[in-house]
Design a protein around this motif. Structure first.
Motif, PDB file in Angstrom:
ATOM      1  N   ALA A   1       0.709  -1.344   0.075  1.00 55.78           N
ATOM      2  CA  ALA A   1       0.115   0.037   0.010  1.00 55.78           C
ATOM      3  C   ALA A   1       0.824   1.240   0.019  1.00 55.78           C
ATOM      4  CB  ALA A   1      -0.939   0.120   1.097  1.00 55.78           C
ATOM      5  N   VAL A   2       0.490   2.496  -0.613  1.00 56.15           N
ATOM      6  CA  VAL A   2       1.017   3.577  -0.696  1.00 56.15           C
ATOM      7  C   VAL A   2       0.503   4.434   0.310  1.00 56.15           C
ATOM      8  CG1 VAL A   2       1.503   5.619  -2.341  1.00 56.15           C
ATOM      9  CG2 VAL A   2       1.318   3.406  -3.210  1.00 56.15           C
ATOM     10  N   PHE A   3       1.302   5.228   1.046  1.00 55.71           N
ATOM     11  CA  PHE A   3       0.761   5.802   2.224  1.00 55.71           C
ATOM     12  C   PHE A   3       1.142   7.460   2.051  1.00 55.71           C
ATOM     13  CE2 PHE A   3       2.465   2.380   5.225  1.00 55.71           C
ATOM     14  CZ  PHE A   3       1.283   1.460   4.970  1.00 55.71           C
ATOM     15  N   ALA A   4       0.065   8.182   1.979  1.00 55.45           N
ATOM     16  CA  ALA A   4       0.169   9.731   1.776  1.00 55.45           C
ATOM     17  C   ALA A   4      -0.530  10.596   2.818  1.00 55.45           C
ATOM     18  CB  ALA A   4      -0.438   9.998   0.243  1.00 55.45           C
ATOM     19  N   THR A   5       0.198  11.688   3.177  1.00 52.31           N
ATOM     20  CA  THR A   5      -0.460  12.429   4.251  1.00 52.31           C
ATOM     21  C   THR A   5      -0.760  13.917   3.472  1.00 52.31           C
ATOM     22  OG1 THR A   5       0.084  13.777   6.024  1.00 52.31           O
ATOM     23  CG2 THR A   5       2.009  13.353   4.716  1.00 52.31           C
ATOM     24  N   ASN A   6      -1.919  14.546   4.034  1.00 49.52           N
ATOM     25  CA  ASN A   6      -2.157  15.560   3.680  1.00 49.52           C
ATOM     26  C   ASN A   6      -2.026  17.052   4.395  1.00 49.52           C
ATOM     27  OD1 ASN A   6      -4.060  17.350   1.928  1.00 49.52           O
ATOM     28  ND2 ASN A   6      -5.611  17.474   3.476  1.00 49.52           N
TER      29      ASN A   6
ATOM     30  N   ARG B   1       7.613   4.010   1.175  1.00 48.38           N
ATOM     31  CA  ARG B   1       6.417   4.285   0.717  1.00 48.38           C
ATOM     32  C   ARG B   1       5.485   5.210   1.126  1.00 48.38           C
ATOM     33  NH1 ARG B   1       2.930  -0.404   2.388  1.00 48.38           N
ATOM     34  NH2 ARG B   1       4.597  -1.217   3.852  1.00 48.38           N
ATOM     35  N   PHE B   2       5.998   6.298   1.664  1.00 48.86           N
ATOM     36  CA  PHE B   2       5.345   7.503   2.492  1.00 48.86           C
ATOM     37  C   PHE B   2       5.744   8.669   1.823  1.00 48.86           C
ATOM     38  CE2 PHE B   2       5.219  10.572   6.009  1.00 48.86           C
ATOM     39  CZ  PHE B   2       3.781  10.639   6.110  1.00 48.86           C
ATOM     40  N   LEU B   3       4.854   9.599   1.450  1.00 45.96           N
ATOM     41  CA  LEU B   3       5.200  10.995   1.026  1.00 45.96           C
ATOM     42  C   LEU B   3       3.726  11.871   0.912  1.00 45.96           C
ATOM     43  CD1 LEU B   3       5.094  10.577  -2.923  1.00 45.96           C
ATOM     44  CD2 LEU B   3       3.994   8.981  -1.406  1.00 45.96           C
TER      45      LEU B   3
END
Ligand SMILES: NC(=O)c1ccc[n+]([C@@H]2O[C@H](COP(=O)([O-])OP(=O)(O)OC[C@H]3O[C@@H](n4cnc5c(N)ncnc54)[C@H](O)[C@@H]3O)[C@@H](O)[C@H]2O)c1
Length: 292
Positions: A114-119, A137-139
């Motif tokens: 899974a790709v992890f994204a923060t807003n 995997r986090f951005l």
């Protein structure tokens, strides 16, 4: 990478918009929030934002919005929410401890691909990348309020991100109707606020220092650069309460900054809060166009 299932964490102002827009573009979406009360509040937000999207997007009808709502499920079980996610987008409150806690739990429960994204708007992803357990995997995937119209999506890796995920998020952003903008590395304020904040501050300085009036400052900017709006019209669009709240965050303000805040406070007390009220530094019609 084929993204089908998207989980959005936090269903407040931004999380609810991201979840609904994503469902509206055909993805299966799980919207997570902390408890039943928060889920109910989120459901009302989906109603409100859904009605706005039907009114404001040509290709969205009441029927298609009802279908979108059918693709959107809600839960307060975080582990369950991410168990089948291809992409997790986090929009929980802007507090580092909350972000770390949520991402630690997600990292343990989400699929290994899974790709992890923060807003996040103001925290750098590197501050909590390790909490995910998979920093590569986090951005950041940063949306602007009213995301179906102000549809820029800033994609920002931290130093440990595998850059292939920048491309994955670029494609995803396009699929949900965003205009993706890629950053090559971390930058506080991303691209927009790195430019916008000094631009607005310069206009505020010229007014508070009694150098020129908003009308002339904006006229100079528009006429000299070809831009449609000067700093004062942009502040009216942002909303003067937000401009004031952001200004108040600064410790030890200069005299001119205090003077400018005083100007804003008087305007706000008088109901001149910007385009949404039809009055701010300038006046606007119901379509939000400047008329005076
Ligand atoms: N509001 C904006 O204009 C805007 C724009 C761009 C980015 N962002 C970013 O999006 C994120 C969310 O902002 P927002 O404005 O949607 O916030 P919000 O306060 O409206 O929503 C936050 C949601 O997270 C939930 N939540 C999850 N875990 C929580 C916990 N442990 N404690 C309390 N609440 C919890 C809340 O119930 C709430 O529904 C922030 O990182 C913010 O910087 C906001």
């Amino acid at each position: 990478m084929n993204i089908k299932n998207v989980t959005v964490l936090g269903a407040g102002v931004l999380g609810a918009q991201i979840a609904l827009v994503t469902a509206n573009r055909g993805f299966n979406v799980v919207s997570w929030d902390i408890n039943d009360e928060a889920l109910q509040a989120a459901s009302k937000r989906f109603d409100t934002f859904g009605a706005q999207m039907v009114a404001e997007l040509e290709d969205t009808t009441e029927e298609s919005m009802a279908e979108a709502r059918g693709r959107l499920s809600q839960t307060s079980d975080l582990e369950e929410a991410v168990r089948e996610a291809d992409l997790v987008i986090e929009a929980v409150p802007e507090k580092l401890e909350i972000k770390k806690d949520v991402w630690e739990r997600v990292g343990k429960a989400a699929p290994a691909e899974a790709v992890f994204a923060t807003n996040t708007s103001t925290l750098l992803p590197s501050l909590f990348a390790e909490s995910t357990g998979s920093p590569e995997r986090f951005l950041a995937l940063h949306f602007a309020n009213h995301i179906w119209l102000q549809n820029t999506a800033e994609i920002m890796p931290h130093a440990g991100t595998d850059l292939k995920y920048v491309d994955v998020l670029e494609e995803f952003a396009e699929q949900i109707g965003m205009v993706p903008v890629k950053l090559k590395k971390e930058q506080p304020g991303y691209i927009l606020n790195t430019i916008l904040v000094p631009f607005l501050t310069a206009g505020q300085y010229l007014l508070a220092n009694d150098v020129a009036e908003p009308e002339d400052i904006d006229r100079d900017w528009r006429n000299s650069t070809g831009s449609p709006r000067g700093p004062f019209e942009v502040m009216d669009v942002v909303g003067l309460r937000t401009v004031l709240a952001v200004g108040k965050l600064k410790p030890n303000p200069e005299e001119w900054e205090k003077k400018f805040q005083g100007i804003l406070e008087e305007m706000i007390a008088d109901g001149r809060i910007g385009v949404e009220a039809g009055r701010g530094f300038f006046t606007y019609n119901e379509q939000g166009q400047r008329v005076g």
